[in-house]
Design a protein around this motif. Structure first.
Motif, PDB file in Angstrom:
ATOM      1  N   VAL A  11      38.919  39.788  48.825  1.00 30.48           N
ATOM      2  CA  VAL A  11      40.047  38.881  48.994  1.00 30.48           C
ATOM      3  C   VAL A  11      40.611  38.989  50.410  1.00 30.48           C
ATOM      4  O   VAL A  11      41.036  37.989  51.001  1.00 30.48           O
TER       5      VAL A  11
ATOM      6  N   GLY B 292      46.887  32.392  41.664  1.00 31.12           N
ATOM      7  CA  GLY B 292      45.895  32.024  42.678  1.00 31.12           C
ATOM      8  C   GLY B 292      46.436  31.046  43.685  1.00 31.12           C
ATOM      9  O   GLY B 292      46.096  31.103  44.875  1.00 31.12           O
TER      10      GLY B 292
ATOM     11  N   PHE C 157      48.045  32.262  46.902  1.00 31.97           N
ATOM     12  CA  PHE C 157      47.178  32.873  47.901  1.00 31.97           C
ATOM     13  C   PHE C 157      47.003  31.940  49.111  1.00 31.97           C
ATOM     14  O   PHE C 157      46.754  30.752  48.943  1.00 31.97           O
TER      15      PHE C 157
ATOM     16  N   ILE D 169      36.187  33.252  40.404  1.00 31.62           N
ATOM     17  CA  ILE D 169      37.029  33.122  41.596  1.00 31.62           C
ATOM     18  C   ILE D 169      37.551  31.695  41.729  1.00 31.62           C
ATOM     19  O   ILE D 169      38.739  31.472  42.020  1.00 31.62           O
TER      20      ILE D 169
ATOM     21  N   SER E  78      43.880  29.729  49.287  1.00 33.55           N
ATOM     22  CA  SER E  78      43.565  29.050  48.019  1.00 33.55           C
ATOM     23  C   SER E  78      42.683  27.830  48.192  1.00 33.55           C
ATOM     24  O   SER E  78      42.127  27.329  47.239  1.00 33.55           O
TER      25      SER E  78
ATOM     26  N   THR F 172      38.631  43.942  43.834  1.00 26.85           N
ATOM     27  CA  THR F 172      38.305  42.764  44.644  1.00 26.85           C
ATOM     28  C   THR F 172      39.057  42.729  45.974  1.00 26.85           C
ATOM     29  O   THR F 172      38.859  41.803  46.765  1.00 26.85           O
TER      30      THR F 172
ATOM     31  N   GLU G  83      48.944  41.762  48.072  1.00 27.02           N
ATOM     32  CA  GLU G  83      49.126  40.397  47.558  1.00 27.02           C
ATOM     33  C   GLU G  83      50.431  39.782  48.053  1.00 27.02           C
ATOM     34  O   GLU G  83      50.549  38.557  48.165  1.00 27.02           O
TER      35      GLU G  83
ATOM     36  N   SER H 199      47.662  46.808  45.337  1.00 29.59           N
ATOM     37  CA  SER H 199      47.402  45.380  45.160  1.00 29.59           C
ATOM     38  C   SER H 199      48.685  44.573  45.276  1.00 29.59           C
ATOM     39  O   SER H 199      48.715  43.518  45.920  1.00 29.59           O
TER      40      SER H 199
ATOM     41  N   LEU I 235      45.722  36.050  44.439  1.00 35.96           N
ATOM     42  CA  LEU I 235      44.376  35.853  43.906  1.00 35.96           C
ATOM     43  C   LEU I 235      43.814  37.076  43.186  1.00 35.96           C
ATOM     44  O   LEU I 235      43.191  36.935  42.123  1.00 35.96           O
ATOM     45  N   ALA I 236      43.990  38.268  43.738  1.00 36.69           N
ATOM     46  CA  ALA I 236      43.407  39.454  43.103  1.00 36.69           C
ATOM     47  C   ALA I 236      43.940  39.629  41.684  1.00 36.69           C
ATOM     48  O   ALA I 236      43.201  39.997  40.767  1.00 36.69           O
TER      49      ALA I 236
END
Length: 362
Positions: free
Chosen positions: A287, A353, A356, A344, A359, A283, A200, A196, A260-261
């Motif tokens: 994502v 978030g 991201f 979310i 977003s 997720t 990310e 992740s 976000l994750a």
């Protein structure tokens, strides 16, 4: 387009490198570790290496360190061992996060003073602090090469993010031999945390070609190595590969932060009790779909790993998680479709978030 990459942590990597702890820690040392460390012989190993310089052992670290527990530990540390010269964190992310909280002293000696500073959201310089050396015993957290620590307040259903110049460890000591005894469930969860981190770092407004290099390499290694390691936990070569992959993922997000994750994961951990590594990874296929098509450069980086077709990319990632025994739908964790949509939307607005690239997608 210019890129700036900064990481001030000196990194020592390799089997047997725990033996260097005596030269890396200065003066009198406090050890922060997990409860099973004594049973595994790790406390005695450190004591043998440091001798009388080891003046304090804090081995009651709990997963997801909660402020109700940290308060007493923090205040007792500064009252009884405020004259120690360095802190050595030996353990997973919770041990390293705990150590980061402990090294930040307050003017009054009160832990609540630190919480008030964190709650204000404003930058501050601590009244005093200790240097930190971090040795992870799991492959995943990345905390040994980042300044962030997450502190939890389960009573108030909130979290604090601690990150100061002094919470960068001075040294990351990564010895894959320390990871040989990690059970399968934890191996998978922490490995997915590293995956992740790397993903990310790519679908992130703060990404750059240098962080991408670390992230892509980490993803490729984890996708190949983690399923093999799940079936062969005592394999030192696979442990070393995962340790290096987790380090590369940590280096990547040390400059980008998460996205976000991870923003979704905090709610899943607080309200649904999911272990962090599962909460921030289940997720990822979803994502990936929200990220795809938002930025041409980010797409090209993701396609280095997954190829040009989104559906195939999501299926590969979903299949990888299923192979490891991880469910990938909110409903698998008792979250309704309406609750998931609201979660979310809220996560998009959080600090992570907003990193991201999609977003504005929700």
């Amino acid at each position: 387009m210019s890129a700036c990459f900064h990481n001030p942590v000196s990194t020592v990597f390799g089997a047997g490198s725990l033996a260097r702890v005596a030269e890396l820690c200065t003066g009198k040392v406090t050890l922060v570790t997990f409860p099973e460390a004594a049973q595994l012989g790790l406390v005695e190993r450190v004591r043998g290496l440091l001798g009388e310089r080891l003046v304090c052992v804090i081995d009651t670290v709990q997963p997801n360190p909660d402020v109700a527990w940290l308060r007493d530990v923090h205040e007792r540390f500064w009252a009884e061992h405020g004259d120690c010269d360095s802190v050595f964190a030996l353990g997973g992310g919770s041990a390293i996060d705990t150590a980061k909280a402990l090294i930040v002293g307050t003017q009054s000696g009160s832990f609540d003073e630190l919480l008030e500073l964190l709650a204000s959201g404003k930058p501050f310089t601590p009244a005093r602090h200790k240097p930190l050396i971090a040795a992870p015993t799991t492959a995943g957290t990345g905390s040994e090469v980042t300044p962030w620590a997450t502190l939890w307040d389960s009573a108030r259903q909130k979290k604090y993010s601690l990150h100061l110049a002094c919470t960068w460890p001075q040294v990351a000591l990564i010895d894959p031999q320390l990871m040989l005894s990690v059970p399968g469930r934890v191996t998978v969860s922490t490995g997915l945390d590293a995956l992740s981190h790397a993903l990310e770092a790519i679908w992130n407004h703060n990404a750059n070609p240098i962080s991408d290099t670390f992230a892509v390499s980490a993803i490729e290694d984890i996708l190949d190595c983690l399923p093999q390691l799940q079936q062969d936990l005592a394999n030192p070569e696979l442990r070393a590969r995962m340790a290096l992959a987790a380090l590369k993922a940590g280096m990547a997000f040390s400059n980008t932060k998460t996205a976000l994750a991870h923003s979704i994961s905090y709610e899943m951990t607080l309200r649904h009790g999911l272990p962090h590594g599962i909460a921030c990874s289940f997720t990822l296929p979803m994502v990936l779909g929200l990220a795809w098509g938002r930025d041409g450069e980010r797409d090209r980086t993701l396609q280095k790993v997954f190829g040009p077709d989104l559906a195939s990319a999501q299926q590969r990632l979903r299949g990888f998680l299923h192979r490891l025994g991880v469910h990938t739908e909110f409903e698998d964790y008792g979250v309704t479709a309406a609750e998931a949509e609201a979660m979310i939307d809220e996560a998009m607005q959080g600090a992570r978030g907003r990193n991201f690239i999609g977003s504005q997608a929700a």
